[in-house]
Design a protein around this motif. Structure first.
Motif, PDB file in Angstrom:
ATOM      1  N   HIS A 111       0.785 -10.103  -3.896  1.00 20.46           N
ATOM      2  CA  HIS A 111       0.783 -10.840  -2.632  1.00 20.46           C
ATOM      3  C   HIS A 111       0.734  -9.865  -1.452  1.00 20.46           C
ATOM      4  O   HIS A 111      -0.010 -10.070  -0.488  1.00 20.46           O
ATOM      5  CB  HIS A 111       2.019 -11.732  -2.522  1.00 20.46           C
ATOM      6  CG  HIS A 111       1.968 -12.672  -1.369  1.00 20.46           C
ATOM      7  ND1 HIS A 111       1.397 -13.925  -1.436  1.00 20.46           N
ATOM      8  CD2 HIS A 111       2.392 -12.534  -0.083  1.00 20.46           C
ATOM      9  CE1 HIS A 111       1.480 -14.516  -0.268  1.00 20.46           C
ATOM     10  NE2 HIS A 111       2.076 -13.701   0.575  1.00 20.46           N
ATOM     11  N   CYS A 112       1.515  -8.800  -1.539  1.00 16.38           N
ATOM     12  CA  CYS A 112       1.472  -7.777  -0.500  1.00 16.38           C
ATOM     13  C   CYS A 112       0.077  -7.163  -0.402  1.00 16.38           C
ATOM     14  O   CYS A 112      -0.420  -6.905   0.700  1.00 16.38           O
ATOM     15  CB  CYS A 112       2.506  -6.679  -0.784  1.00 16.38           C
ATOM     16  SG  CYS A 112       4.228  -7.186  -0.539  1.00 16.38           S
ATOM     17  N   LYS A 113      -0.548  -6.943  -1.537  1.00 17.58           N
ATOM     18  CA  LYS A 113      -1.888  -6.360  -1.537  1.00 17.58           C
ATOM     19  C   LYS A 113      -2.873  -7.274  -0.808  1.00 17.58           C
ATOM     20  O   LYS A 113      -3.732  -6.805  -0.044  1.00 17.58           O
ATOM     21  CB  LYS A 113      -2.349  -6.100  -2.969  1.00 17.58           C
ATOM     22  CG  LYS A 113      -3.690  -5.385  -3.052  1.00 17.58           C
ATOM     23  CD  LYS A 113      -4.032  -4.990  -4.475  1.00 17.58           C
ATOM     24  CE  LYS A 113      -5.363  -4.242  -4.511  1.00 17.58           C
ATOM     25  NZ  LYS A 113      -5.700  -3.778  -5.888  1.00 17.58           N
ATOM     26  N   GLN A 114      -2.758  -8.578  -1.035  1.00 10.48           N
ATOM     27  CA  GLN A 114      -3.618  -9.532  -0.323  1.00 10.48           C
ATOM     28  C   GLN A 114      -3.417  -9.440   1.192  1.00 10.48           C
ATOM     29  O   GLN A 114      -4.341  -9.690   1.965  1.00 10.48           O
ATOM     30  CB  GLN A 114      -3.326 -10.959  -0.794  1.00 10.48           C
ATOM     31  CG  GLN A 114      -3.779 -11.251  -2.207  1.00 10.48           C
ATOM     32  CD  GLN A 114      -3.373 -12.633  -2.677  1.00 10.48           C
ATOM     33  OE1 GLN A 114      -2.616 -13.345  -2.007  1.00 10.48           O
ATOM     34  NE2 GLN A 114      -3.851 -13.027  -3.845  1.00 10.48           N
ATOM     35  N   ASN A 115      -2.202  -9.060   1.598  1.00 14.17           N
ATOM     36  CA  ASN A 115      -1.894  -8.913   3.025  1.00 14.17           C
ATOM     37  C   ASN A 115      -2.160  -7.496   3.525  1.00 14.17           C
ATOM     38  O   ASN A 115      -1.789  -7.162   4.660  1.00 14.17           O
ATOM     39  CB  ASN A 115      -0.432  -9.288   3.286  1.00 14.17           C
ATOM     40  CG  ASN A 115      -0.213 -10.789   3.289  1.00 14.17           C
ATOM     41  OD1 ASN A 115      -1.140 -11.560   3.537  1.00 14.17           O
ATOM     42  ND2 ASN A 115       1.011 -11.225   3.021  1.00 14.17           N
ATOM     43  N   GLY A 116      -2.787  -6.669   2.688  1.00 17.66           N
ATOM     44  CA  GLY A 116      -3.105  -5.302   3.096  1.00 17.66           C
ATOM     45  C   GLY A 116      -1.897  -4.400   3.204  1.00 17.66           C
ATOM     46  O   GLY A 116      -1.864  -3.477   4.024  1.00 17.66           O
TER      47      GLY A 116
END
Length: 271
Positions: free
Chosen positions: A138-143
Motif C-alpha cells: 500500500h505504501c508503494k502504491q503511494n510512492g
C-alpha cells in the motif's frame, strides 16, 4: 546529513514548528498516534504550518490504536502488529497513515512493528510477514518507503523479516538508543547487518537494561552508551546522507536544552 527533530502532531503543532525554526532546524519527523487526525483538513493545517516556518517532514511516524506498554513483559502483548487481537485495526491505522502521508507529500512512513518473533517458523511470524507485506505494498502504491524503527527485535530478525516481505520499498528508521535500551545490539555493529536499509536516524541516547523486565534508561545525547562519533562515521562510510532526527522523550525546558546539546554534538560529528 540534515538535522531535524521528532515532534508530535497535536494542538500545539504550530508552536512546535515555530520553536524548531527559531532553534535553526529545517526538518522534522512528524509523529501521530491518533488515526482520526488523518484527514484532508489536518493535512492542510500541517502543510500551511510547515510552509510558514520553512520546515519539511523527513518521515511520518505512525502509531496505532490500543494499549502500549514499553517493557519486556506487557510489551510483548501490546506493541505493534504482533498481538493478534489488535492486528487488524492496526493494519488499518498504518494504511490510513500512509494515505495521510501522501496528502502531506511524505515519501517515508515509519512505525514500531512490535517484538518480531526470532523463530522464522512460528505461525505468528508467517502471519506478520503477510500483514506487513500488505502494508508495504500500500505504501508503494503511494510512492512511499515503509520503515521499521529498530529496538524490539535483533538486527538479524529485522533483516530476515524485510527479506521475507520481499518488496523493494522497505527501510529502517535506525534508533541506536532503542537497540541499547532493549538490549538487542550495539548500534554501530548493527549497521553491518541492516546499514544499507537505513533511511532515517533517531539521534537518541540511552543505557543498557540492568534487569530483565524494564528497558534501559534514555538519556540526553552524549550521556548514554551510544557512541555517536563512531556511529556517524560508520553511516558516512556506508554512503548514508539522509536525515538525523533528534528525539528526546521528555518535555518542558529541559527537553529544549537537551535538543540544543544534541544539535551541538551532532554538528561536531558531522564536521
Amino acid at each position: 546529513m540534515e538535522l531535524g527533530v521528532m515532534i508530535g502532531l497535536d494542538d500545539e503543532l504550530e508552536q512546535k514548528l515555530e520553536q524548531l525554526a527559531s532553534l535553526g532546524f529545517h526538518a522534522c519527523q512528524l509523529s501521530c498516534w491518533n488515526s482520526k487526525a488523518y484527514t484532508q483538513q489536518t493535512a492542510q493545517r500541517v502543510l500551511t504550518a510547515l510552509d510558514q516556518h520553512g520546515i519539511h517532514i523527513s518521515t511520518l511516524w505512525c502509531g496505532w490504536t490500543g494499549p502500549a506498554v514499553w517493557n519486556f513483559y506487557e510489551g510483548q502483548k501490546t506493541l505493534g502488529l504482533v498481538p493478534e487481537q489488535y492486528r487488524e485495526q492496526r493494519e488499518k491505522d498504518l494504511i490510513a497513515g500512509s494515505d495521510f502521508g501522501k496528502l502531506l507529500g511524505v515519501s517515508q512512513i515509519a512505525t514500531h512493528a512490535g517484538f518480531l518473533p526470532e523463530d522464522p517458523t512460528s505461525p505468528v511470524y508467517e502471519e506478520l510477514v503477510q500483514v506487513l507485506r500488505r502494508i508495504a505494498l500500500h505504501c508503494k502504491q503511494n510512492g512511499q518507503y515503509f520503515m521499521f524503527e529498530t529496538g524490539q527485535e535483533t538486527p538479524t530478525t529485522l533483516l530476515r523479516t524485510m527479506q521475507d516481505i520481499g518488496t523493494d520499498n522497505l527501510g529502517v528508521n535506525l534508533d541506536p538508543a532503542n537497540l541499547i535500551l532493549y538490549g538487542k545490539a550495539n548500534p554501530v555493529d548493527a549497521l553491518e547487518t541492516i546499514g544499507k536499509y537505513v533511511r532515517d536516524v533517531h539521534a537518541k541516547d540511552g543505557c543498557y537494561p540492568t534487569n530483565g523486565k524494564e528497558l534501559g534508561k534514555e538519556t540526553a545525547l552524549g550521556e548514554g552508551q551510544v557512541n555517536f562519533p563512531v556511529l556517524i562515521a560508520k553511516l558516512k562510510s556506508l554512503g548514508y546522507d539522509g536525515p538525523v532526527t533528534i528525539e528526546r522523550e521528555i518535555s518542558g525546558e529541559q527537553q529544549i536544552l537537551d535538543i540544543l546539546k544534541a544539535k551541538a554534538l551532532l554538528e561536531q560529528c558531522l564536521g
